[in-house]
Design a protein around this motif. Structure first.
Motif, PDB file in Angstrom:
ATOM      1  N   MET A 153     -15.803  55.637 -29.917  1.00 36.22           N
ATOM      2  CA  MET A 153     -15.229  54.479 -30.484  1.00 36.22           C
ATOM      3  C   MET A 153     -16.337  53.512 -31.009  1.00 36.22           C
ATOM      4  SD  MET A 153     -12.831  54.140 -27.573  1.00 36.22           S
ATOM      5  CE  MET A 153     -12.112  52.190 -27.565  1.00 36.22           C
ATOM      6  N   ARG A 154     -17.677  53.450 -29.456  1.00 40.76           N
ATOM      7  CA  ARG A 154     -18.754  53.058 -30.069  1.00 40.76           C
ATOM      8  C   ARG A 154     -19.217  52.253 -31.570  1.00 40.76           C
ATOM      9  NH1 ARG A 154     -19.500  52.298 -24.451  1.00 40.76           N
ATOM     10  NH2 ARG A 154     -20.987  53.547 -24.400  1.00 40.76           N
ATOM     11  N   ALA A 155     -19.349  54.186 -31.376  1.00 41.97           N
ATOM     12  CA  ALA A 155     -20.912  54.455 -32.412  1.00 41.97           C
ATOM     13  C   ALA A 155     -19.375  54.517 -33.997  1.00 41.97           C
ATOM     14  CB  ALA A 155     -20.699  55.879 -32.221  1.00 41.97           C
ATOM     15  N   ALA A 156     -17.922  54.350 -33.591  1.00 42.32           N
ATOM     16  CA  ALA A 156     -16.557  54.761 -35.466  1.00 42.32           C
ATOM     17  C   ALA A 156     -17.073  52.970 -35.014  1.00 42.32           C
ATOM     18  CB  ALA A 156     -15.722  54.669 -34.382  1.00 42.32           C
ATOM     19  N   ALA A 157     -17.102  51.823 -34.073  1.00 40.95           N
ATOM     20  CA  ALA A 157     -17.267  50.577 -34.676  1.00 40.95           C
ATOM     21  C   ALA A 157     -18.462  50.628 -35.372  1.00 40.95           C
ATOM     22  CB  ALA A 157     -16.902  49.861 -33.319  1.00 40.95           C
ATOM     23  N   GLY A 158     -19.651  51.128 -34.963  1.00 42.51           N
ATOM     24  CA  GLY A 158     -21.330  50.575 -35.172  1.00 42.51           C
ATOM     25  C   GLY A 158     -21.888  50.150 -33.867  1.00 42.51           C
ATOM     26  N   GLU A 159     -21.461  49.872 -33.309  1.00 44.42           N
ATOM     27  CA  GLU A 159     -21.587  48.954 -32.007  1.00 44.42           C
ATOM     28  C   GLU A 159     -23.145  49.634 -31.534  1.00 44.42           C
ATOM     29  OE1 GLU A 159     -19.476  47.562 -29.071  1.00 44.42           O
ATOM     30  OE2 GLU A 159     -17.675  46.665 -29.819  1.00 44.42           O
ATOM     31  N   ASP A 160     -23.336  48.580 -30.326  1.00 47.36           N
ATOM     32  CA  ASP A 160     -25.188  49.748 -29.877  1.00 47.36           C
ATOM     33  C   ASP A 160     -25.388  49.788 -28.538  1.00 47.36           C
ATOM     34  OD1 ASP A 160     -24.666  46.619 -29.431  1.00 47.36           O
ATOM     35  OD2 ASP A 160     -26.404  46.169 -30.018  1.00 47.36           O
ATOM     36  N   GLY A 161     -24.169  50.301 -28.206  1.00 48.49           N
ATOM     37  CA  GLY A 161     -24.001  50.819 -26.927  1.00 48.49           C
ATOM     38  C   GLY A 161     -23.621  50.027 -26.084  1.00 48.49           C
ATOM     39  N   GLU A 162     -23.154  48.524 -26.303  1.00 43.50           N
ATOM     40  CA  GLU A 162     -22.599  47.878 -25.095  1.00 43.50           C
ATOM     41  C   GLU A 162     -21.331  47.940 -24.627  1.00 43.50           C
ATOM     42  OE1 GLU A 162     -22.688  44.517 -28.075  1.00 43.50           O
ATOM     43  OE2 GLU A 162     -25.144  43.763 -27.895  1.00 43.50           O
ATOM     44  N   ALA A 163     -21.421  47.899 -23.678  1.00 36.64           N
ATOM     45  CA  ALA A 163     -19.819  48.736 -22.743  1.00 36.64           C
ATOM     46  C   ALA A 163     -19.010  47.691 -22.681  1.00 36.64           C
ATOM     47  CB  ALA A 163     -20.531  49.179 -21.145  1.00 36.64           C
ATOM     48  N   ASP A 164     -18.653  46.444 -22.144  1.00 37.63           N
ATOM     49  CA  ASP A 164     -17.576  45.879 -22.201  1.00 37.63           C
ATOM     50  C   ASP A 164     -17.206  45.226 -23.388  1.00 37.63           C
ATOM     51  OD1 ASP A 164     -17.260  44.869 -18.782  1.00 37.63           O
ATOM     52  OD2 ASP A 164     -17.449  47.307 -19.705  1.00 37.63           O
ATOM     53  N   GLY A 165     -17.342  45.220 -24.593  1.00 36.30           N
ATOM     54  CA  GLY A 165     -17.735  44.378 -25.902  1.00 36.30           C
ATOM     55  C   GLY A 165     -18.893  43.899 -26.315  1.00 36.30           C
ATOM     56  N   PRO A 166     -18.221  43.351 -27.561  1.00 37.63           N
ATOM     57  CA  PRO A 166     -20.132  42.833 -28.454  1.00 37.63           C
ATOM     58  C   PRO A 166     -20.435  41.876 -27.394  1.00 37.63           C
ATOM     59  CG  PRO A 166     -17.534  42.268 -29.341  1.00 37.63           C
ATOM     60  CD  PRO A 166     -17.526  43.074 -28.371  1.00 37.63           C
ATOM     61  N   GLY A 167     -22.299  41.704 -27.127  1.00 42.26           N
ATOM     62  CA  GLY A 167     -22.826  40.984 -26.139  1.00 42.26           C
ATOM     63  C   GLY A 167     -22.442  41.127 -24.852  1.00 42.26           C
ATOM     64  N   THR A 205     -22.060  42.494 -20.992  1.00 40.32           N
ATOM     65  CA  THR A 205     -22.526  43.073 -20.056  1.00 40.32           C
ATOM     66  C   THR A 205     -21.052  43.586 -18.669  1.00 40.32           C
ATOM     67  OG1 THR A 205     -24.365  41.661 -19.756  1.00 40.32           O
ATOM     68  CG2 THR A 205     -23.713  42.999 -18.188  1.00 40.32           C
ATOM     69  N   PRO A 206     -22.342  44.820 -18.762  1.00 42.13           N
ATOM     70  CA  PRO A 206     -20.545  45.396 -18.179  1.00 42.13           C
ATOM     71  C   PRO A 206     -20.530  44.414 -16.660  1.00 42.13           C
ATOM     72  CG  PRO A 206     -21.983  47.343 -18.655  1.00 42.13           C
ATOM     73  CD  PRO A 206     -23.045  45.844 -19.286  1.00 42.13           C
ATOM     74  N   THR A 207     -19.207  44.558 -16.200  1.00 41.58           N
ATOM     75  CA  THR A 207     -18.386  44.365 -14.631  1.00 41.58           C
ATOM     76  C   THR A 207     -18.414  45.284 -13.757  1.00 41.58           C
ATOM     77  OG1 THR A 207     -16.616  44.268 -15.141  1.00 41.58           O
ATOM     78  CG2 THR A 207     -17.512  42.641 -15.548  1.00 41.58           C
ATOM     79  N   PHE A 208     -17.963  44.873 -12.793  1.00 42.94           N
ATOM     80  CA  PHE A 208     -18.801  46.088 -11.607  1.00 42.94           C
ATOM     81  C   PHE A 208     -17.229  47.567 -12.245  1.00 42.94           C
ATOM     82  CE2 PHE A 208     -16.554  42.019  -9.594  1.00 42.94           C
ATOM     83  CZ  PHE A 208     -15.175  42.789  -9.625  1.00 42.94           C
ATOM     84  N   LEU A 209     -15.861  46.782 -13.046  1.00 42.97           N
ATOM     85  CA  LEU A 209     -15.089  47.860 -12.950  1.00 42.97           C
ATOM     86  C   LEU A 209     -15.869  48.708 -13.722  1.00 42.97           C
ATOM     87  CD1 LEU A 209     -11.769  48.025 -12.750  1.00 42.97           C
ATOM     88  CD2 LEU A 209     -11.909  46.787 -14.659  1.00 42.97           C
TER      89      LEU A 209
END
Length: 415
Positions: free
Chosen positions: A69-83, A85-89
């Motif tokens: 999904m991130r690759a399809a949107a051209g994102e750089d690997g961020e987990a919880d959305g643009p910019g 940081t992943p939460t404990f979830l």
């Protein structure tokens, strides 16, 4: 009907009002491999086992579907959305445990045992005022007039969100939650995440900065100024965690209350029982969490090793979805699973998930639902559905009515 087509029917919005026959079909094969190589787990014992299995990862960076999904949107690997940081979830132990402990220090036992219980009087006041506002009306919307304003007001006061700001983030949250709909193509999902992520992060960063400059007695102030034994949460982590608590802290409870009111309206004898015995609300909410849960499945889990379960090998690296709503109605676990029995004994449900990721806000959601449904039952006179089924929200994941209009004959005086 195949299990694959059952899953497609569950995701189809036309079946949102009643997905349960398709869950019945899905359970005939406890573990199902989908054409994309991911797996569904739909029976209670297997779901419960996997929720506690350390070989099942919640780290979204490990998940092949999320990566695609991130690759399809051209994102750089961020987990919880643009910019974001992943939460404990979206973490596994030990990082999950550390950041959850830092957050829990200010939310519940053992460090802050009275924060949720201390809000009970305020919750009752909010619900009382909301019900009072229905006086002299003959038609109300349970979602707009009760199920939404209660939990959003509570979580805003708990976090220290200034009054009125909930209107700023409501649109962004709606867009963000639409991105969780697996019925959308990955590009559309990511587009919606991009739409909401920047605004939500900026909103929470403003709040964190303001609470650090002038701390109050709220949860966000406590987290922003914490110098506990494990150190202060990094700023980017705090922003993401604040957003997690803000969104998860009200959205699932909206569904719990509105699903609960709808269920009671469909079961008038049980509604009368609650009027006659308000103490019944405690087991009744647990039954609602089983019978009409606010969260229907948990996606984006990843097998870290080959896992043998129910005669199937889930290979290492495979993506898993745990179908909680199917497990809750598994006849191998519970007698008469399709019946709503408010005082059902030994009700061990999956309404809050399980394992290390057991719902962080479960005590808060339970109390809000208990208070709201008690006053709904005892104060609204002759409530009745206008349309059944009502319109539903788009997501099959966070399932609940988008509106629940009812007619009433009046409002009883406050107790």
């Amino acid at each position: 009907m195949s299990q694959t087509s059952s899953w497609e029917q569950i995701l189809d919005y036309s079946n949102r009002a009643n997905p349960y026959p398709f869950y019945d079909e899905l359970r005939k094969t406890p573990v199902t491999r989908l054409p994309d190589g991911s797996y569904l787990v739909s029976t209670y014992a297997e779901i419960a086992a996997l929720l506690h299995d350390p070989r099942v990862s919640s780290d979204i960076e490990r998940n092949p579907e999320a990566a695609a999904m991130r690759a399809a949107a051209g994102e750089d690997g961020e987990a919880d959305g643009p910019g974001m940081t992943p939460t404990f979830l979206s973490m596994d132990p030990p990082d999950h445990d550390k950041f959850r402990r830092i957050t829990m220090r200010h939310f519940g036992p053992p460090t802050t045992p009275g924060r949720v219980a201390g809000m009970e009087a305020r919750m009752t006041e909010i619900v009382t005022d909301l019900i009072d506002s229905m006086t002299a009306r003959t038609r109300v919307d349970v979602v707009d007039d009760l199920a939404y304003p209660l939990p959003v007001t509570v979580i805003c006061e708990l976090l220290g969100v200034p009054p009125g700001d909930e209107q700023r983030f409501r649109v962004w949250v709606d867009v963000a939650l639409q991105s969780t709909d697996p019925g959308l193509d990955p590009e559309t999902q990511q587009k919606k995440r991009l739409e909401a992520g920047k605004e939500l992060r900026a909103f929470m960063q403003e709040l964190v900065d303001a609470h650090r400059r002038a701390p109050g007695k709220d949860l966000l102030s406590a987290m922003a100024t914490d110098d506990g034994p494990e150190g202060r949460m990094p700023d980017d982590q705090l922003v993401s965690t604040g957003l997690l608590l803000l969104i998860a802290g009200h959205e699932t409870t909206v569904n719990l209350i509105s699903n609960g009111a709808l269920t009671l309206l469909r079961h008038p004898a049980e509604l009368q029982r609650l009027r006659d015995d308000p103490g019944l609300v405690i087991p009744m909410v647990e039954e609602l969490l089983r019978y009409e849960p606010p969260v229907h499945f948990v996606p984006f889990r990843t097998a870290l090793d080959d896992i043998e379960i129910a005669g199937t090998t889930i290979p290492a690296g495979a993506s898993l979805t745990l179908v909680l709503a199917a497990g809750n109605r598994d006849p191998a676990h519970v007698t008469d699973p399709d019946l709503f029995i408010p005082d059902r004994p030994n009700n061990q449900h999956l309404g809050f998930g399980g394992g290390v990721h057991l719902c962080f806000g479960a005590p808060l959601a339970r109390l809000e639902a208990q208070i709201a449904l008690t006053q709904f039952a005892t104060r609204l006179e002759n409530p009745r559905l206008i349309a059944d089924p009502p319109p539903y929200r788009p997501s099959p994941f966070l399932r609940g009515p988008s509106h629940l209009p009812i007619d009433i004959d009046g409002v009883a005086d406050r107790q």
